[in-house]
Design an enzyme around this catalytic site. Structure first.
Site: not given
Ligand code: 5GP
Ligand code: ZN
Length: 113
Positions: A30-31, A87, A95-96, A100, A102
């Site tokens: 993760d960035i 999420n 948000e994306v 995905h 985490h």
């Protein structure tokens, strides 16, 4: 999906620190890490959210969990434990809009809602 940042990461149009890749799944750092270990694990197929999953996606979601287990072992997190978070949509804090998971760990994580 041409305007999806995670599809661009899959296509190597956007660079990322990849930790695992096979024909179905990609995992990368993760960035903006929220824990000592924070990795995103995604299907290569563009699926927007958990709410968009269909029967044929069951195998790749199962595979993502096995990839999470493998990465957790490699990162030395298997014994102490870790967290896998997905999420979904606005109320879930997504948000994306490319499915995905985490993978968080490497330290004791705080509780959340
Ligand atoms: P969400 O809030 O949708 O569950 O999580 C999206 C995650 O994607 C966030 O933790 C965010 O830091 C991460 N992220 C957003 N853009 C990029 C990017 O371009 N590269 C990487 N590696 N992570 C990203
Ligand atoms: Zn996508």
């Amino acid at each position: 999906m041409s305007d999806c940042i995670f599809c661009k990461i899959i296509d190597h149009e956007i660079p990322s620190a990849i930790v695992y890749e096979d024909e179905d799944v990609l995992a990368f750092e993760d960035i903006n890490p929220l824990a000592k270990v924070h990795i995103l694990i995604i299907p290569k197929k563009h699926i927007a959210t958990t709410a968009d999953l269909c029967e044929e996606d069951a195998a790749v979601v199962g595979k993502i969990y096995l990839v999470a287990r493998k990465i957790a072992e490699e990162k030395g997190m298997a014994e102490d434990g870790y967290r896998i978070v997905n999420n979904c949509k606005f109320f879930g804090g997504q948000e994306v809009f490319h499915l995905h998971f985490h993978l968080l760990g490497g330290e004791k994580l705080g509780q959340f809602v």
